[in-house]
Design a protein around this motif. Structure first.
Motif, PDB file in Angstrom:
ATOM      1  N   ASP A  44       0.877  -1.303   0.230  1.00  0.00           N
ATOM      2  CA  ASP A  44      -0.214   0.182   0.107  1.00  0.00           C
ATOM      3  C   ASP A  44       0.721   1.335  -0.003  1.00  0.00           C
ATOM      4  N   TRP A  45       1.759   1.520   0.430  1.00  0.00           N
ATOM      5  CA  TRP A  45       2.924   2.667   0.617  1.00  0.00           C
ATOM      6  C   TRP A  45       3.053   2.989  -0.403  1.00  0.00           C
ATOM      7  N   HIS A  46       3.708   1.913  -1.497  1.00  0.00           N
ATOM      8  CA  HIS A  46       4.287   1.595  -2.460  1.00  0.00           C
ATOM      9  C   HIS A  46       3.506   2.414  -3.263  1.00  0.00           C
ATOM     10  N   ILE A  47       2.339   2.335  -3.600  1.00  0.00           N
ATOM     11  CA  ILE A  47       1.352   2.437  -4.504  1.00  0.00           C
ATOM     12  C   ILE A  47       0.936   3.861  -4.321  1.00  0.00           C
ATOM     13  N   LEU A  48       0.629   4.734  -2.669  1.00  0.00           N
ATOM     14  CA  LEU A  48       0.105   5.650  -2.504  1.00  0.00           C
ATOM     15  C   LEU A  48       1.051   6.457  -2.411  1.00  0.00           C
ATOM     16  N   SER A  49       3.086   6.467  -2.634  1.00  0.00           N
ATOM     17  CA  SER A  49       3.649   7.517  -2.475  1.00  0.00           C
ATOM     18  C   SER A  49       3.461   7.075  -4.231  1.00  0.00           C
ATOM     19  N   SER A  50       3.024   6.959  -4.829  1.00  0.00           N
ATOM     20  CA  SER A  50       2.298   7.017  -6.747  1.00  0.00           C
ATOM     21  C   SER A  50       1.279   7.727  -6.894  1.00  0.00           C
ATOM     22  N   PHE A  51       1.326   8.005  -5.828  1.00  0.00           N
ATOM     23  CA  PHE A  51      -0.197  10.012  -6.080  1.00  0.00           C
ATOM     24  C   PHE A  51       0.433  10.931  -5.621  1.00  0.00           C
ATOM     25  N   TRP A  52      -0.513  12.008  -6.096  1.00  0.00           N
ATOM     26  CA  TRP A  52      -0.041  12.897  -5.187  1.00  0.00           C
ATOM     27  C   TRP A  52      -1.318  12.988  -4.597  1.00  0.00           C
ATOM     28  N   HIS A  53       0.381  14.371  -3.648  1.00  0.00           N
ATOM     29  CA  HIS A  53      -0.867  14.155  -2.046  1.00  0.00           C
ATOM     30  C   HIS A  53      -0.424  15.878  -1.747  1.00  0.00           C
ATOM     31  N   PRO A  54      -1.552  16.308  -1.291  1.00  0.00           N
ATOM     32  CA  PRO A  54      -1.718  17.096  -0.750  1.00  0.00           C
ATOM     33  C   PRO A  54      -1.086  18.015   0.865  1.00  0.00           C
ATOM     34  N   CYS A  56       4.438  13.952  -4.867  1.00  0.00           N
ATOM     35  CA  CYS A  56       4.606  12.827  -5.112  1.00  0.00           C
ATOM     36  C   CYS A  56       6.093  12.030  -4.297  1.00  0.00           C
ATOM     37  N   LEU A  57       6.018  10.978  -3.742  1.00  0.00           N
ATOM     38  CA  LEU A  57       7.357  10.867  -3.158  1.00  0.00           C
ATOM     39  C   LEU A  57       7.794  10.204  -4.069  1.00  0.00           C
ATOM     40  N   ASN A  58       7.159   9.078  -4.703  1.00  0.00           N
ATOM     41  CA  ASN A  58       7.945   8.071  -5.536  1.00  0.00           C
ATOM     42  C   ASN A  58       9.087   8.627  -7.207  1.00  0.00           C
ATOM     43  N   GLY A  59       8.378  10.488  -7.683  1.00  0.00           N
ATOM     44  CA  GLY A  59       8.637  10.518  -8.584  1.00  0.00           C
ATOM     45  C   GLY A  59       8.365  10.594  -9.719  1.00  0.00           C
ATOM     46  N   GLU A  60       7.078   9.802  -9.749  1.00  0.00           N
ATOM     47  CA  GLU A  60       6.023   9.476 -11.134  1.00  0.00           C
ATOM     48  C   GLU A  60       4.898   9.098 -10.925  1.00  0.00           C
ATOM     49  N   PRO A  61       4.447   9.617 -10.949  1.00  0.00           N
ATOM     50  CA  PRO A  61       3.101  10.153 -10.832  1.00  0.00           C
ATOM     51  C   PRO A  61       1.731   8.757 -11.281  1.00  0.00           C
ATOM     52  N   ILE A  62       1.414   8.183 -11.192  1.00  0.00           N
ATOM     53  CA  ILE A  62       0.359   7.436 -11.312  1.00  0.00           C
ATOM     54  C   ILE A  62      -0.701   7.771 -11.959  1.00  0.00           C
ATOM     55  N   TRP A  63      -1.327   9.029 -11.400  1.00  0.00           N
ATOM     56  CA  TRP A  63      -2.556   9.797 -11.642  1.00  0.00           C
ATOM     57  C   TRP A  63      -2.225  10.960 -10.996  1.00  0.00           C
ATOM     58  N   PRO A  64      -2.675  11.668 -12.076  1.00  0.00           N
ATOM     59  CA  PRO A  64      -2.890  13.272 -12.220  1.00  0.00           C
ATOM     60  C   PRO A  64      -3.319  13.858 -10.946  1.00  0.00           C
ATOM     61  N   ILE A  65      -3.149  15.619 -10.499  1.00  0.00           N
ATOM     62  CA  ILE A  65      -3.701  16.395  -9.663  1.00  0.00           C
ATOM     63  C   ILE A  65      -5.104  16.811 -10.075  1.00  0.00           C
ATOM     64  N   PRO A  66      -6.099  16.643  -9.246  1.00  0.00           N
ATOM     65  CA  PRO A  66      -6.898  16.475  -9.740  1.00  0.00           C
ATOM     66  C   PRO A  66      -7.112  18.500  -9.730  1.00  0.00           C
ATOM     67  N   GLU A  67      -8.402  18.339 -11.517  1.00  0.00           N
ATOM     68  CA  GLU A  67      -8.994  19.178 -12.194  1.00  0.00           C
ATOM     69  C   GLU A  67     -10.501  19.656 -10.835  1.00  0.00           C
ATOM     70  N   TRP A  68     -10.294  20.795 -10.883  1.00  0.00           N
ATOM     71  CA  TRP A  68     -10.977  21.334 -10.126  1.00  0.00           C
ATOM     72  C   TRP A  68     -11.726  22.707 -10.539  1.00  0.00           C
ATOM     73  N   PRO A  69     -13.460  22.604 -11.457  1.00  0.00           N
ATOM     74  CA  PRO A  69     -14.366  23.602 -11.787  1.00  0.00           C
ATOM     75  C   PRO A  69     -14.147  24.670 -10.820  1.00  0.00           C
ATOM     76  N   GLY A  70     -13.887  25.702 -11.715  1.00  0.00           N
ATOM     77  CA  GLY A  70     -14.246  26.900 -10.421  1.00  0.00           C
ATOM     78  C   GLY A  70     -13.245  27.174 -10.043  1.00  0.00           C
ATOM     79  N   LEU A  71     -12.243  26.257  -8.897  1.00  0.00           N
ATOM     80  CA  LEU A  71     -11.250  26.381  -8.276  1.00  0.00           C
ATOM     81  C   LEU A  71     -10.266  27.404  -9.626  1.00  0.00           C
ATOM     82  N   SER A  72      -9.995  27.052 -10.440  1.00  0.00           N
ATOM     83  CA  SER A  72      -9.273  27.406 -11.038  1.00  0.00           C
ATOM     84  C   SER A  72      -9.565  28.571 -12.008  1.00  0.00           C
TER      85      SER A  72
END
Length: 363
Positions: free
Chosen positions: A36-46, A149-165
């Motif tokens: 789980d740690w390896h998978i989660l480290s591949s996502f972007w997190h705030p 993104c801790l592992n440097g190779e994101p597998i998923w993008p940062i959210p696209e938020w309407p309005g807040l852009s």
């Protein structure tokens, strides 16, 4: 010869002489399953609001990893919170000439993490080894948030938020909070609609618990999406429509793994509010909450909405912190489900089947 497997969890005075060759990628005291740690480290997190990183280094923690954020002329840099010289937490240092300075020996590190100055060296022209550098991590600033993104190779993008852009609209940044709960439990609660009349009776929940109408969960490129009409038990929208209550359409967009924006559309006007919720999994059972909002007025009342949303969060917090099991069950037979749990079921299935989280424990 020492048996490394037998040393797991032991407190040692000395690290083994082959530690650099055999140490695990997992942080010390990791609270996550290794897979789980390896998978989660591949996502972007705030990890922090950008405006909180100013003249001093800022500490953060993500997936049990200690981080330091520091602002240079090139922007905000993020690194592991450890000086490579003697292991000092460099976040205890300070900024000088656009660089972060180690508090123990005064070593200077630039935006990219490279050491540029060693005050104890007698020859100021001596070459500094390239390996004397901070362990920087991949980071990006978006929506006024620093993402990592801790592992440097994101597998998923940062959210696209309407309005807040929309740069022309003011964004309200709600005060951060820490919940003693799993990030996934928080996400399910934020996307749950059946608890409104029970948990949010003092804020916006309808006084009457009405059956949840059938709704469809759609799979989108970013994650999951659904819409839900609800008879708000209060009317607090600044659109001039009178009445003690208000029919509202809530449209949810959940970006894997832990980010959601709600598009809030009260009936009877063109007013729309955008409320984003994204969380940092500090550890397996500690979650840092970041929320921001804007609306079509372009200038939402920050103090009013902060107070209102904090009331809602306080209503939720104790409920989520006391859920058991504390870890989100990805075996769907572990909890009983009812029809209004469509989002929850699709979310759990995706975490397991799409990303491999919650992999079976090897016997």
């Amino acid at each position: 010869m020492a048996n490394r497997a037998g040393l797991q969890g032991a407190e040692l005075m000395f690290l083994p002489v082959d530690n650099s060759k055999t140490k695990s990628e997992l942080p010390p005291g990791c609270t996550f399953a290794e897979s789980d740690w390896h998978i989660l480290s591949s996502f972007w997190h705030p990890v922090e609001y950008a405006h909180e990183v100013g003249e001093k280094p800022v500490r953060a923690r993500l997936l049990d990893v200690d981080l330091v954020l520091y602002r240079t002329p090139q922007g905000v840099a993020v690194a592991r919170d450890i000086c490579p010289h003697r292991g000092t937490r460099i976040s205890s240092g300070w900024m000088a000439d656009g660089q972060i300075v180690c508090p123990m020996h005064g070593l200077h590190f630039d935006h990219g993490g490279q050491c540029t100055k060693i005050p104890s060296m007698t020859d100021p022209t001596a070459k500094i080894p390239p390996k004397l550098r901070l362990l920087t991590v991949l980071s990006e600033e978006r929506y006024g948030i620093i993402w990592v993104c801790l592992n440097g190779e994101p597998i998923w993008p940062i959210p696209e938020w309407p309005g807040l852009s929309n740069a022309a609209w003011k964004t309200v940044y709600l005060p951060k909070d820490t919940w003693n709960a799993a990030a996934s439990r928080h996400v399910e609660n934020f996307n749950d609609v059946a608890h409104f009349p029970w948990v949010h009776a003092e804020s916006f929940g309808s006084a009457t618990a009405v059956p949840i109408p059938q709704y469809t969960v759609d799979h989108a490129e970013f994650g999951l999406r659904f819409s839900y009409p609800y008879p708000n038990g209060a009317n607090y929208y600044p659109d001039g429509v009178e009445g003690a209550e208000r029919n509202v359409v809530y449209s949810y967009e959940l970006t894997y793994p832990f980010s959601t924006v709600i598009i809030i559309d009260p009936e009877g006007s063109d007013y729309v509010q955008y409320l984003a919720d994204t969380v940092c999994p500090v550890s397996a059972r500690e979650t840092r909450i970041f929320q921001l909002l804007t609306d079509t007025t372009g200038n939402p009342d920050g103090e009013y909405w902060k107070k209102f949303q904090m009331l809602i969060n306080d209503e939720d917090k104790s409920m989520v912190e006391e859920q058991r099991p504390e870890d989100l069950p990805l075996d769907l037979t572990e909890e009983i489900h009812v029809p209004c749990d469509r989002l929850s079921l699709e979310y759990r299935r995706a975490l397991a089947k799409r990303f491999g989280l919650g992999a079976p424990i090897a016997s």
